[in-house]
Design an enzyme around this catalytic site. Sequence first.
Site, PDB file in Angstrom:
ATOM      1  N   GLY A  35       0.836  -1.204   0.000  1.00 13.96           N
ATOM      2  CA  GLY A  35       0.000   0.000   0.000  1.00 13.96           C
ATOM      3  C   GLY A  35       0.867   1.248   0.000  1.00 13.96           C
ATOM      4  O   GLY A  35       1.844   1.331   0.720  1.00 13.96           O
ATOM      5  N   THR A 164       5.336   2.358   5.847  1.00 10.81           N
ATOM      6  CA  THR A 164       4.027   1.768   6.070  1.00 10.81           C
ATOM      7  C   THR A 164       3.178   2.674   6.947  1.00 10.81           C
ATOM      8  O   THR A 164       3.619   3.133   7.987  1.00 10.81           O
ATOM      9  CB  THR A 164       4.091   0.372   6.726  1.00 10.81           C
ATOM     10  OG1 THR A 164       2.765   0.014   7.146  1.00 10.81           O
ATOM     11  CG2 THR A 164       5.016   0.315   7.915  1.00 10.81           C
ATOM     12  N   ASP A 166       0.878   1.600   8.547  1.00 12.75           N
ATOM     13  CA  ASP A 166       0.509   0.778   9.695  1.00 12.75           C
ATOM     14  C   ASP A 166       1.449   0.981  10.885  1.00 12.75           C
ATOM     15  O   ASP A 166       1.143   0.565  11.996  1.00 12.75           O
ATOM     16  CB  ASP A 166       0.487  -0.704   9.307  1.00 12.75           C
ATOM     17  CG  ASP A 166      -0.606  -1.009   8.294  1.00 12.75           C
ATOM     18  OD1 ASP A 166      -1.608  -0.266   8.278  1.00 12.75           O
ATOM     19  OD2 ASP A 166      -0.453  -1.965   7.520  1.00 12.75           O
ATOM     20  N   ARG A 214      -6.066  -2.378  10.257  1.00 11.51           N
ATOM     21  CA  ARG A 214      -6.809  -3.603  10.517  1.00 11.51           C
ATOM     22  C   ARG A 214      -6.276  -4.354  11.739  1.00 11.51           C
ATOM     23  O   ARG A 214      -7.032  -4.991  12.459  1.00 11.51           O
ATOM     24  CB  ARG A 214      -6.753  -4.509   9.266  1.00 11.51           C
ATOM     25  CG  ARG A 214      -7.785  -5.605   9.229  1.00 11.51           C
ATOM     26  CD  ARG A 214      -8.076  -6.039   7.805  1.00 11.51           C
ATOM     27  NE  ARG A 214      -9.036  -5.146   7.202  1.00 11.51           N
ATOM     28  CZ  ARG A 214     -10.355  -5.417   7.123  1.00 11.51           C
ATOM     29  NH1 ARG A 214     -10.834  -6.557   7.604  1.00 11.51           N
ATOM     30  NH2 ARG A 214     -11.186  -4.557   6.570  1.00 11.51           N
ATOM     31  N   GLU A 269     -11.048   0.259  11.190  1.00 16.72           N
ATOM     32  CA  GLU A 269     -11.688  -0.760  10.352  1.00 16.72           C
ATOM     33  C   GLU A 269     -11.540  -2.159  10.950  1.00 16.72           C
ATOM     34  O   GLU A 269     -12.286  -3.065  10.618  1.00 16.72           O
ATOM     35  CB  GLU A 269     -11.073  -0.742   8.949  1.00 16.72           C
ATOM     36  CG  GLU A 269      -9.579  -1.018   8.953  1.00 16.72           C
ATOM     37  CD  GLU A 269      -8.953  -1.039   7.547  1.00 16.72           C
ATOM     38  OE1 GLU A 269      -9.676  -1.135   6.562  1.00 16.72           O
ATOM     39  OE2 GLU A 269      -7.707  -0.962   7.478  1.00 16.72           O
ATOM     40  N   ARG A 322      -4.438   8.187   3.211  1.00 23.73           N
ATOM     41  CA  ARG A 322      -3.030   7.860   2.970  1.00 23.73           C
ATOM     42  C   ARG A 322      -2.474   8.558   1.732  1.00 23.73           C
ATOM     43  O   ARG A 322      -1.272   8.506   1.456  1.00 23.73           O
ATOM     44  CB  ARG A 322      -2.814   6.346   2.887  1.00 23.73           C
ATOM     45  CG  ARG A 322      -3.358   5.711   1.632  1.00 23.73           C
ATOM     46  CD  ARG A 322      -3.131   4.203   1.647  1.00 23.73           C
ATOM     47  NE  ARG A 322      -3.176   3.701   0.280  1.00 23.73           N
ATOM     48  CZ  ARG A 322      -3.253   2.420  -0.058  1.00 23.73           C
ATOM     49  NH1 ARG A 322      -3.284   1.490   0.884  1.00 23.73           N
ATOM     50  NH2 ARG A 322      -3.276   2.062  -1.312  1.00 23.73           N
TER      51      ARG A 322
END
Lengths: 442, 442
Positions: A35, A164, A166, A214, A269, A322
């Site tokens: 991503g 990332t 994340d 996630r 999410e 993002r």
Amino acid sequence: MAVKKKTKTRKKAAARVRVQARPAPQNAFYAQSGGVTAVINASACGVIEEARKHKRHIAKVYAGRNGIIGALTEDLIDTSRESAAAIRALRHTPSGAFGSCRYKLKSLEENRREYERLIEVFKAHNIGYFFYNGGGDSADTCLKVSQLSETLGYPIRAIHVPKTVDNDLPITDNCPGFGSVAKYIAISTREASFDVASMAKTSTKVFVLEVMGRHAGWIAAAGGLAADKDCDLPIVILFPEVTFDQAKFLQKVEAMVKKYGYCSVVVSEGVKGPDGKFLSDQGLTDAFGHAQLGGVAPVIANIIKNELGYKYHWAVADYLQRAARHIASKTDVEQAYAMGKAAVQFAVKGHNSVMPTIDRVSNKPYRWKVGMAPLNKVANVEKFMPKNFISKDGFGITARCRDYLAPLIKGEDYPPYRDGMPRYVQLKKVPVKKKLKGSFEL
Amino acid sequence: MAVKKKTKTRKKAAARVRVQARPAPQNAFYAQSGGVTAVINASACGVIEEARKHKRHIAKVYAGRNGIIGALTEDLIDTSRESAAAIRALRHTPSGAFGSCRYKLKSLEENRREYERLIEVFKAHNIGYFFYNGGGDSADTCLKVSQLSETLGYPIRAIHVPKTVDNDLPITDNCPGFGSVAKYIAISTREASFDVASMAKTSTKVFVLEVMGRHAGWIAAAGGLAADKDCDLPIVILFPEVTFDQAKFLQKVEAMVKKYGYCSVVVSEGVKGPDGKFLSDQGLTDAFGHAQLGGVAPVIANIIKNELGYKYHWAVADYLQRAARHIASKTDVEQAYAMGKAAVQFAVKGHNSVMPTIDRVSNKPYRWKVGMAPLNKVANVEKFMPKNFISKDGFGITARCRDYLAPLIKGEDYPPYRDGMPRYVQLKKVPVKKKLKGSFEL
């Protein structure tokens, strides 16, 4: 004089030997993986600009079209064909300028052929440096490429460039890409909270914003930055780390609405119910009985409406969060660039199988420096959000979390505009002529 | 000498008479109405800053807490208690600082009592000016207040300050609030398109963004600005003005994906199917058979997935689009401020039942000036998007539409930041002491 002359001649000869001993420059390969983010191109910019300063070591930087797939299929982009201005513009252009991919190389045992193919392509194009810009999976790939290249007798210096949203890579204090998402979510939550506050008397009382993440609540936590000592706002966060407790959640929302007249909910999410299933997975069906995929935001909004009767609005930020280069964190842009630059410096100095890291030196004032981590300590290790970052009631962030997050969203780094629109670069992406015969099946 | 002295005395007496003849300053009432915007507070700032310059006419500006409800319930905010810095900060603070409301006054016949109550409150607080900041409904209210105040023998100068992201007020070239939403949608669509372009090889091929505009496609049209002569992007727009034709839509998306490898769809929340029903109204039910409210974005995404098999992502911008002061259009901010300022100037000059307008003078370079429209030409008239703004195939904008929209998003007007967050003002909102006995039931 004769002696002197002899010495000179000797010196010249020695110099000649040194020149001959210095290895000829090799090309470098750079690819974007997974991503994309608002600042991954800033890392690309760092890699390419720094490489251009090391002509003795690095001849050209070839980028993989669509990430590692570009290497496997020998679909390389010659970045030397892009102007200095175009490369500079990468610093303020979001997403992956060369194309990224979601393509995880299998283990060596399962698909050794893929790794061998990579080495084949690298060999054909005299590639001696491998810069892989991604998250945990790509760190693993990067390590394997380095290891296998040694085994196959064509050693490559493989450096992983962290990226990332994340924020889950180990060792590095934070990951490029995350700070800008955090800033976007913090600002958006603040702005939407102002909106719902205005409307609450007769209309919307609860605003729900769904955010990415996630597996970990890093991005959801950033919603907590919407409120601070200068700006009192009622924010309720739903973390993936905390099992959704409907009764407790409704109690919290009701208390906030009673106190403030309204509230904002930031929901990850990845929030799961007591049954371990994602809340977003509600088994929705349309009028024809077809399964429908929805987000978690409308699910939360419906629960609030049904149980508390409050009018709601909900938003799903998805890619907007993002890709929002227009409001990127300056800290994040600088770190992303620094990671790309450091990767090249490490490689040129002879390092291999490493990843540059962001090392936090101090919080107030925020100071950081570039560090280095061995890839075998990075690959396949996921960093989770510390438990003490979530408040006791499970719906907010702690002071410790705020201290960690706050510096990462610091500073604005606006792109240039023309006629009201940000000027993001679209590269020429001139392909490198193929040298291998036959194609490679992915 | 005696004569001269006499003259002087006469002059003094005349001056005294003139002073006595000039009416004593009265207070002004200001209220925000309906859905808020990124720049409605800029209009408030314009009203209050300009009023402070006209002390001879306007004593204090009282704001209605939560819009017109504040007037009905005698819940007034004394803006003179806010510092000049706080009022200045309204210019860069999104949403309604005094609170807005969705509360439409009934017709005079249906609820004359409400209008009488307004006049009662205005009389009690010596309010001679009524500035109402809103869309079509509030223009109508503003007109009625003006008319009834005459009838009841307490004439008030009522000026409507235009505001609506829907851009549907007549006479004015555009409406404050719209330009900033348009800019946000254009930029977000561009950024998300860059993202999906990066991912398309192995993952997401279609990105769907749901935007506001239930009755008109103004905001959806702004998605078309994402692509321009400097930036080639495949954008498909679904307008509420065009009945959704699934086969034609899928054909368009497929063609775009074949040509570009990906595409972005900007869909208005108001898109309807051939049955005349909103596409978002899909009769979704959860596992327990409860009706679920979803957006139109997931519906479109599911159609694409089911029929074309493309992987998708979708976002719903909702409040984020109209609250995004961080990326407001400079043109919009200036116009919103100018409307508030002009409203006060009109009132002070003796105008009544009018609305300042934005009159476009030229496109290249973009020039505009403040005009004036009588409220009876504004109230209850809705301006729709011209048919020739939508391309022949129904999925894009025409050059004419682009010429209209482009100037409205021009320029950036960044708010000040501290520690990475925009500093939006939260006012003290000191209440004005009530003067009337008893309360008023809404």
